[in-house]
Design an enzyme around this catalytic site. Structure first.
Site, PDB file in Angstrom:
ATOM      1  N   LYS A  11     -13.766  -8.515  -4.743  1.00 21.37           N
ATOM      2  CA  LYS A  11     -12.677  -7.974  -3.167  1.00 21.37           C
ATOM      3  C   LYS A  11     -11.647  -8.853  -1.920  1.00 21.37           C
ATOM      4  O   LYS A  11     -10.442  -8.662  -1.835  1.00 21.37           O
ATOM      5  CB  LYS A  11     -14.214  -7.549  -2.371  1.00 21.37           C
ATOM      6  N   ARG A  82     -10.519  -7.962   8.323  1.00 19.71           N
ATOM      7  CA  ARG A  82     -10.591  -9.596   8.480  1.00 19.71           C
ATOM      8  C   ARG A  82      -9.175  -9.449   7.717  1.00 19.71           C
ATOM      9  O   ARG A  82      -7.952 -10.067   8.013  1.00 19.71           O
ATOM     10  CB  ARG A  82     -11.524 -10.021   8.463  1.00 19.71           C
ATOM     11  N   CYS A 106     -16.520  -8.747   9.748  1.00 25.54           N
ATOM     12  CA  CYS A 106     -18.044  -9.547   9.722  1.00 25.54           C
ATOM     13  C   CYS A 106     -17.777 -10.148  11.108  1.00 25.54           C
ATOM     14  O   CYS A 106     -17.286 -11.257  11.496  1.00 25.54           O
ATOM     15  CB  CYS A 106     -18.334 -10.014   8.647  1.00 25.54           C
ATOM     16  N   ARG A 111     -13.953 -17.192  14.182  1.00 27.18           N
ATOM     17  CA  ARG A 111     -12.745 -16.778  12.967  1.00 27.18           C
ATOM     18  C   ARG A 111     -11.015 -16.812  13.407  1.00 27.18           C
ATOM     19  O   ARG A 111     -10.742 -15.875  13.530  1.00 27.18           O
ATOM     20  CB  ARG A 111     -13.033 -15.634  12.247  1.00 27.18           C
ATOM     21  N   PRO A 112     -10.867 -18.084  14.145  1.00 29.37           N
ATOM     22  CA  PRO A 112     -10.008 -18.259  14.566  1.00 29.37           C
ATOM     23  C   PRO A 112      -8.336 -17.899  12.924  1.00 29.37           C
ATOM     24  O   PRO A 112      -8.179 -17.882  12.206  1.00 29.37           O
ATOM     25  CB  PRO A 112      -9.789 -19.952  14.639  1.00 29.37           C
ATOM     26  N   ILE A 113      -7.793 -17.851  13.587  1.00 27.93           N
ATOM     27  CA  ILE A 113      -6.289 -17.482  12.914  1.00 27.93           C
ATOM     28  C   ILE A 113      -5.175 -18.526  12.719  1.00 27.93           C
ATOM     29  O   ILE A 113      -3.989 -18.307  12.359  1.00 27.93           O
ATOM     30  CB  ILE A 113      -5.965 -15.912  12.648  1.00 27.93           C
ATOM     31  N   ASP A 297     -19.796 -16.593   1.368  1.00 27.64           N
ATOM     32  CA  ASP A 297     -20.336 -15.885   1.466  1.00 27.64           C
ATOM     33  C   ASP A 297     -22.441 -15.297   0.407  1.00 27.64           C
ATOM     34  O   ASP A 297     -22.766 -13.931   0.572  1.00 27.64           O
ATOM     35  CB  ASP A 297     -19.876 -14.971   0.930  1.00 27.64           C
TER      36      ASP A 297
HETATM   37  C1  EPZ Z   1     -11.965 -15.918   3.542  1.00 27.70           C
HETATM   38  O1  EPZ Z   1     -12.052 -15.888   5.053  1.00 27.70           O
HETATM   39  C2  EPZ Z   1     -12.834 -14.320   2.856  1.00 27.70           C
HETATM   40  N1  EPZ Z   1     -12.392 -13.024   2.576  1.00 27.70           N
HETATM   41  C3  EPZ Z   1     -14.299 -14.661   3.298  1.00 27.70           C
HETATM   42  O2  EPZ Z   1     -15.544 -14.030   2.476  1.00 27.70           O
HETATM   43  C4  EPZ Z   1     -14.927 -16.386   3.316  1.00 27.70           C
HETATM   44  O3  EPZ Z   1     -15.823 -15.883   4.190  1.00 27.70           O
HETATM   45  C5  EPZ Z   1     -13.939 -17.118   3.584  1.00 27.70           C
HETATM   46  O4  EPZ Z   1     -12.793 -16.930   3.300  1.00 27.70           O
HETATM   47  C6  EPZ Z   1     -14.694 -18.483   3.194  1.00 27.70           C
HETATM   48  O5  EPZ Z   1     -14.669 -18.791   1.721  1.00 27.70           O
HETATM   49  C7  EPZ Z   1     -11.139 -13.215   2.206  1.00 27.70           C
HETATM   50  O6  EPZ Z   1     -11.191 -13.808   1.113  1.00 27.70           O
HETATM   51  C8  EPZ Z   1     -10.560 -11.666   2.571  1.00 27.70           C
HETATM   52  P1  EPZ Z   1     -11.331 -18.955   6.312  1.00 27.70           P
HETATM   53  P2  EPZ Z   1     -10.814 -16.648   5.452  1.00 27.70           P
HETATM   54  O7  EPZ Z   1      -9.829 -18.776   6.616  1.00 27.70           O
HETATM   55  O8  EPZ Z   1      -9.774 -17.176   4.733  1.00 27.70           O
HETATM   56  C9  EPZ Z   1     -13.868 -22.245   8.852  1.00 27.70           C
HETATM   57  C10 EPZ Z   1     -16.576 -12.113   2.838  1.00 27.70           C
HETATM   58  O9  EPZ Z   1     -17.634 -11.556   3.146  1.00 27.70           O
HETATM   59  N2  EPZ Z   1     -13.470 -23.842   8.134  1.00 27.70           N
HETATM   60  O10 EPZ Z   1     -11.486 -19.798   4.915  1.00 27.70           O
HETATM   61  O11 EPZ Z   1     -10.753 -15.597   7.053  1.00 27.70           O
HETATM   62  C11 EPZ Z   1     -12.481 -21.507   9.829  1.00 27.70           C
HETATM   63  O12 EPZ Z   1     -12.509 -22.073  10.890  1.00 27.70           O
HETATM   64  C12 EPZ Z   1     -16.031 -12.858   3.649  1.00 27.70           C
HETATM   65  O13 EPZ Z   1     -16.020 -11.109   1.480  1.00 27.70           O
HETATM   66  C13 EPZ Z   1     -13.446 -24.441   8.261  1.00 27.70           C
HETATM   67  O14 EPZ Z   1     -13.927 -24.753   9.375  1.00 27.70           O
HETATM   68  O15 EPZ Z   1     -12.334 -17.859   6.090  1.00 27.70           O
HETATM   69  C14 EPZ Z   1     -13.309 -20.314   9.379  1.00 27.70           C
HETATM   70  O16 EPZ Z   1     -14.386 -20.239  11.206  1.00 27.70           O
HETATM   71  C15 EPZ Z   1     -16.714 -13.054   4.936  1.00 27.70           C
HETATM   72  N3  EPZ Z   1     -12.730 -25.499   7.755  1.00 27.70           N
HETATM   73  C16 EPZ Z   1     -14.670 -20.324   8.407  1.00 27.70           C
HETATM   74  O17 EPZ Z   1     -14.485 -21.612   8.279  1.00 27.70           O
HETATM   75  C17 EPZ Z   1     -12.692 -25.673   6.703  1.00 27.70           C
HETATM   76  O18 EPZ Z   1     -11.798 -26.066   5.720  1.00 27.70           O
HETATM   77  C18 EPZ Z   1     -13.594 -19.633   7.186  1.00 27.70           C
HETATM   78  O19 EPZ Z   1     -12.522 -19.271   7.346  1.00 27.70           O
HETATM   79  C19 EPZ Z   1     -11.792 -24.189   6.049  1.00 27.70           C
HETATM   80  C20 EPZ Z   1     -12.147 -22.550   6.789  1.00 27.70           C
END
Ligand code: EPZ
Length: 379
Positions: A11, A82, A106, A111-113, A297
């Site tokens: 996915k 997302r 979810c 989940r900041p951008i 995950d």
């Molecule tokens: C991707 O989300 C995945 N989604 C998520 O999968 C997965 O949980 C996540 O990466 C982490 O592996 C897709 O690829 C479509 P992030 P993403 O930006 O990119 C914090 C699922 O169930 N963070 O990596 O949105 C950040 O602030 C979904 O398939 C840190 O604190 O995730 C955020 O709150 C859910 N420090 C969260 O983690 C870091 O070094 C995820 O961040 C990196 C991230």
């Protein structure tokens, strides 16, 4: 649970690759595509933007976007997904602009951008925020040394896509190393974009021509390591034996290591993974992290496994502040869990679980609730 099943395409590879299909005017023939709602939503958004889509088979998609009709993805659909954030990088590269509603997904945390927006700013993109919309524009993307505030998966993917059409060289660090980041970069390399370092914490994109690709692409997506880990854990929870075909056997080291710690018997017969329950399951710690360590995950899945294991397991998900949101529901089913804080829980097992009426905030938690005796209604 016993028998054998083929693992679907990933996915988290399908969604960035569908967005990246905007970076060629050629035809992209994608196979091993997962047949899931997230993919259907992404396809609806892309069709809206001007993509021509054929689906000869539920796991096969042919998509071509010779012209972009608009660069504002449908806000109602964006709020459901997302990963719609990934359209920003591709649209900015292709059209120089994107008007994006804040993405949904979810409910597992804020989940900041910010990391995405900061990467775009460093590449020369101007940002204006109006209510829940982000207006991103640029006259010319400029290749730069980009430093990401977090090892964010989709922020890495967005920065790579935008950098493909930037003037000059871009270096992204610390880049995420997940298998789906590598698969996206492979897909973009097939389009002619020069990308090196995928799978490491520094990715370099050099595109001196900064011309939009016109190449036709054939690409088979990697299989889903999270789906593999979920079904493997399910086999142990139900004291079964299963064979998982089409498994991403090169991307399972942390998952196999953890399931063996719980007492599972796992063996690889490429391209299959064989998983067998052995008496008794024993408690193990679950600490998530960025790749190549244990994927967050799988945390909800391993917590349910911990409820069936003898002893005490500490679950620690530092990444999301609400990814333990399902714990109360699991306790309602009979689990013995102490929630220490938003990121840590202590599970005592084994405990017998029973079905019930529950709510799941996270697609990953839902999958495991359905495994226990008695009917479980999940919404
Ligand atoms: C991707 O989300 C995945 N989604 C998520 O999968 C997965 O949980 C996540 O990466 C982490 O592996 C897709 O690829 C479509 P992030 P993403 O930006 O990119 C914090 C699922 O169930 N963070 O990596 O949105 C950040 O602030 C979904 O398939 C840190 O604190 O995730 C955020 O709150 C859910 N420090 C969260 O983690 C870091 O070094 C995820 O961040 C990196 C991230």
């Amino acid at each position: 649970m016993s028998g054998r099943v083929a693992i679907s395409g990933s996915k988290n590879a399908a969604l960035p690759i569908l967005a990246a299909s905007l970076l060629t005017t050629g035809r992209c023939h994608l196979t091993n595509m997962p047949d899931i709602d997230d993919v259907n939503v992404m396809l609806k958004i892309l069709a809206d933007l001007g993509s021509q889509i054929k689906r000869p088979h539920r796991h096969e998609i042919i998509i071509a976007t010779p012209k972009i009709r608009l660069s504002t993805p449908n806000p109602q659909l964006v709020q459901r997904l997302r990963a719609s954030i990934l359209l920003a990088g591709a649209l900015i590269a292709r059209t120089g602009q994107c008007r994006l509603f804040h993405p949904g997904g979810c409910v597992i945390g804020r989940r900041p951008i910010d990391t995405h927006l900061e990467a775009f700013r460093q590449l020369g993109v101007a940002l204006r925020q109006e209510d829940n919309y982000y207006q991103l524009t640029t006259k010319q993307l400029r290749g730069r040394q980009i430093f990401l505030d977090e090892v964010s998966v989709t922020a890495t993917e967005n920065a790579v896509m935008a950098a493909c059409l930037a003037r000059g060289k871009t270096t992204i660090t610390p880049a995420a190393c997940e298998p789906h980041v590598v698969d996206l970069c492979l897909f973009l390399q097939k389009m002619g974009y020069q990308i090196s370092g995928a799978g490491n914490h520094t990715i370099v994109i050099t595109t001196n021509n900064k011309q939009l690709s016109t190449i036709n692409i054939e690409h088979r997506l990697i299989s889903d390591e999270v789906e593999t880990g979920t079904l493997a854990a399910a086999a142990l929870i139900t004291k079964g034996k299963i064979t998982l075909d089409n498994a991403p056997v090169d991307n399972l080291a942390s998952i196999i290591h953890k399931l063996r710690q719980f007492g599972g018997r796992l063996s690889i017969k490429k391209p299959s993974l064989i998983v067998e329950y052995t008496e008794p399951l024993t408690a193990a710690g679950v600490q998530v992290d960025t790749w190549p360590r244990l994927p967050t995950d799988l945390q909800p899945v391993l917590t349910v496994l911990a409820t069936q294991s003898r002893g005490t397991s500490l679950i620690h998900d530092w990444m999301y502040e609400r990814r333990l949101g399902y714990i109360d529901e699991l306790v309602k089913m009979g689990a013995s869990i102490t929630l220490c804080d938003p990121h840590r829980a202590i599970v005592a097992g084994p405990t017998k679980l029973s079905g019930g009426q529950i709510i799941s905030p996270d697609i990953r938690a839902f999958l495991l609730f359905t495994l226990h005796y008695g009917q479980t209604y999940c919404h």
